[in-house]
Design a protein around this motif. Sequence first.
Motif, PDB file in Angstrom:
ATOM      1  N   LEU A 178       0.827  -1.207   0.000  1.00  0.00           N
ATOM      2  CA  LEU A 178       0.000   0.000   0.000  1.00  0.00           C
ATOM      3  C   LEU A 178       0.864   1.261   0.000  1.00  0.00           C
ATOM      4  N   ALA A 179       1.977   1.225   0.736  1.00  0.00           N
ATOM      5  CA  ALA A 179       2.896   2.364   0.741  1.00  0.00           C
ATOM      6  C   ALA A 179       3.483   2.577  -0.650  1.00  0.00           C
ATOM      7  N   CYS A 180       3.815   1.486  -1.337  1.00  0.00           N
ATOM      8  CA  CYS A 180       4.352   1.586  -2.701  1.00  0.00           C
ATOM      9  C   CYS A 180       3.327   2.206  -3.647  1.00  0.00           C
ATOM     10  N   LEU A 181       2.068   1.805  -3.523  1.00  0.00           N
ATOM     11  CA  LEU A 181       1.023   2.387  -4.364  1.00  0.00           C
ATOM     12  C   LEU A 181       0.895   3.884  -4.121  1.00  0.00           C
ATOM     13  N   ASN A 182       0.983   4.287  -2.866  1.00  0.00           N
ATOM     14  CA  ASN A 182       0.901   5.719  -2.545  1.00  0.00           C
ATOM     15  C   ASN A 182       2.070   6.505  -3.123  1.00  0.00           C
ATOM     16  N   CYS A 183       3.187   5.803  -3.369  1.00  0.00           N
ATOM     17  CA  CYS A 183       4.391   6.449  -3.922  1.00  0.00           C
ATOM     18  C   CYS A 183       4.505   6.240  -5.432  1.00  0.00           C
ATOM     19  N   ASP A 184       3.409   5.822  -6.063  1.00  0.00           N
ATOM     20  CA  ASP A 184       3.393   5.570  -7.517  1.00  0.00           C
ATOM     21  C   ASP A 184       4.389   4.503  -7.940  1.00  0.00           C
ATOM     22  N   GLU A 185       4.598   3.527  -7.071  1.00  0.00           N
ATOM     23  CA  GLU A 185       5.483   2.400  -7.368  1.00  0.00           C
ATOM     24  C   GLU A 185       4.626   1.156  -7.599  1.00  0.00           C
ATOM     25  N   LYS A 186       3.814   1.192  -8.651  1.00  0.00           N
ATOM     26  CA  LYS A 186       2.857   0.117  -8.881  1.00  0.00           C
ATOM     27  C   LYS A 186       3.547  -1.207  -9.190  1.00  0.00           C
ATOM     28  N   ALA A 193       2.467  -7.953  -3.848  1.00  0.00           N
ATOM     29  CA  ALA A 193       1.192  -8.682  -3.881  1.00  0.00           C
ATOM     30  C   ALA A 193       1.403 -10.135  -4.288  1.00  0.00           C
ATOM     31  N   SER A 194       2.306 -10.367  -5.218  1.00  0.00           N
ATOM     32  CA  SER A 194       2.608 -11.742  -5.651  1.00  0.00           C
ATOM     33  C   SER A 194       3.203 -12.554  -4.507  1.00  0.00           C
ATOM     34  N   LYS A 195       4.078 -11.919  -3.739  1.00  0.00           N
ATOM     35  CA  LYS A 195       4.674 -12.598  -2.588  1.00  0.00           C
ATOM     36  C   LYS A 195       3.614 -12.879  -1.535  1.00  0.00           C
ATOM     37  N   LEU A 196       2.757 -11.896  -1.274  1.00  0.00           N
ATOM     38  CA  LEU A 196       1.686 -12.051  -0.284  1.00  0.00           C
ATOM     39  C   LEU A 196       0.713 -13.148  -0.702  1.00  0.00           C
ATOM     40  N   ARG A 197       0.415 -13.213  -1.991  1.00  0.00           N
ATOM     41  CA  ARG A 197      -0.570 -14.188  -2.489  1.00  0.00           C
ATOM     42  C   ARG A 197      -0.145 -15.627  -2.183  1.00  0.00           C
ATOM     43  N   LYS A 198       1.148 -15.869  -2.104  1.00  0.00           N
ATOM     44  CA  LYS A 198       1.646 -17.219  -1.822  1.00  0.00           C
ATOM     45  C   LYS A 198       1.269 -17.691  -0.422  1.00  0.00           C
ATOM     46  N   TYR A 199       0.950 -16.745   0.448  1.00  0.00           N
ATOM     47  CA  TYR A 199       0.597 -17.088   1.827  1.00  0.00           C
ATOM     48  C   TYR A 199      -0.914 -17.199   2.037  1.00  0.00           C
ATOM     49  N   GLN A 235      -7.588  -4.258   0.764  1.00  0.00           N
ATOM     50  CA  GLN A 235      -7.278  -2.901   0.309  1.00  0.00           C
ATOM     51  C   GLN A 235      -6.224  -2.929  -0.797  1.00  0.00           C
ATOM     52  N   LEU A 236      -5.219  -3.787  -0.639  1.00  0.00           N
ATOM     53  CA  LEU A 236      -4.143  -3.882  -1.632  1.00  0.00           C
ATOM     54  C   LEU A 236      -4.619  -4.548  -2.919  1.00  0.00           C
ATOM     55  N   PHE A 237      -5.230  -5.725  -2.809  1.00  0.00           N
ATOM     56  CA  PHE A 237      -5.637  -6.465  -4.008  1.00  0.00           C
ATOM     57  C   PHE A 237      -6.768  -5.761  -4.757  1.00  0.00           C
ATOM     58  N   THR A 238      -7.621  -5.033  -4.038  1.00  0.00           N
ATOM     59  CA  THR A 238      -8.689  -4.287  -4.708  1.00  0.00           C
ATOM     60  C   THR A 238      -8.114  -3.234  -5.643  1.00  0.00           C
ATOM     61  N   GLN A 239      -7.035  -2.580  -5.200  1.00  0.00           N
ATOM     62  CA  GLN A 239      -6.424  -1.541  -6.034  1.00  0.00           C
ATOM     63  C   GLN A 239      -5.640  -2.124  -7.210  1.00  0.00           C
ATOM     64  N   LEU A 240      -5.042  -3.287  -6.997  1.00  0.00           N
ATOM     65  CA  LEU A 240      -4.211  -3.882  -8.044  1.00  0.00           C
ATOM     66  C   LEU A 240      -4.995  -4.798  -8.972  1.00  0.00           C
TER      67      LEU A 240
END
Length: 324
Positions: A178-186, A193-199, A235-240
């Motif tokens: 989420l911090a990366c998205l706020n910094c325009d680091e999509k 998100a890919s790393k998180l999805r593995k869990y 919140q993260l996956f909804t934006q991505l």
Amino acid sequence: VQLDPTRLGTLKEAVNYVFHYPYGCLEQKSASILPLVAFGKYIKIFSLESEVKNPKAVAEKTLKEIGKSQRYDGGFPYWPAGSYSSPFVSMRIAEIAGLAKQNGISVKGINEETLANYLIEFANNNCMEEDAVRYSLYEAAQAYYAASCLGANISLKNVQKIIDSENADSETLALCGLACLNCDEKARAKTVASKLRKYITMTARGAAFTNGWKNGGAYWSFFNDSSEVYALSLQLFTQLQPKDDLNQHLVYELLTLQKAGKGYWTSTAATARVLIALREYIQTNNLEHLNFSAEVLLNKKQLAKGSFKGAASVPEEAAFAFKD
């Protein structure tokens, strides 16, 4: 029986819980205006229109009052007259102030620059150790995310250090994304998100985490709640990936936890976290453009019906005696 086209109706008890919570610490005070900041144009759904005629004005007045408690170091204390800053209260106020700015609500009573600097310094200090422990990474990620909500320039080098750490749990990864998205680091956020999805393992209707708060050993802050990992991930996956089936599964888990909590989530802090995530979900899915009718039938007998247009559509309800 209830027909609710947006799920906003299911949030009524949670919204009223944070709005009417009787105590006065600054975390709770900031949480109390979250419904006005996030859902101001939908207050009729939450039956607050008689108490709040102008949500924007009330939110601005409360934020100005909160700003009077800001300390010389930029942070905010737990209590309005507190003598030292709490990083956790400061994180919550920064996040809600950032959301207020997005919605055209003035936060001029708060010195955003000094608040962001306070949070960044706190986060940087937590990242200093070569092998930072789990709670240090979590708190740093929270602080970087909160500062990024104010538009501050955070250390993406340190954020990446957190992402790469074996000690980063699911909540921490979601905050970094989420911090990366706020910094325009999509692109970086997508990697997180890919790393998180593995869990995450999807169940029949919900989802389970293998690297979250419950699995890694609890560490205390008032953010620490079992609902948090679902809310932050939503919140993260909804934006991505707004059309990903995972989002529906995360919403299901959050609503299941809400039922277990008698209409809200554990505390004002936990409830505010979930409301922010669900706001993102509702907004991203363009529910403003709803326009349809629906009905509920049982043995060909109509129990309820309604026509819905826009996200502010009021749910239709009908009550029946169980014997009928």
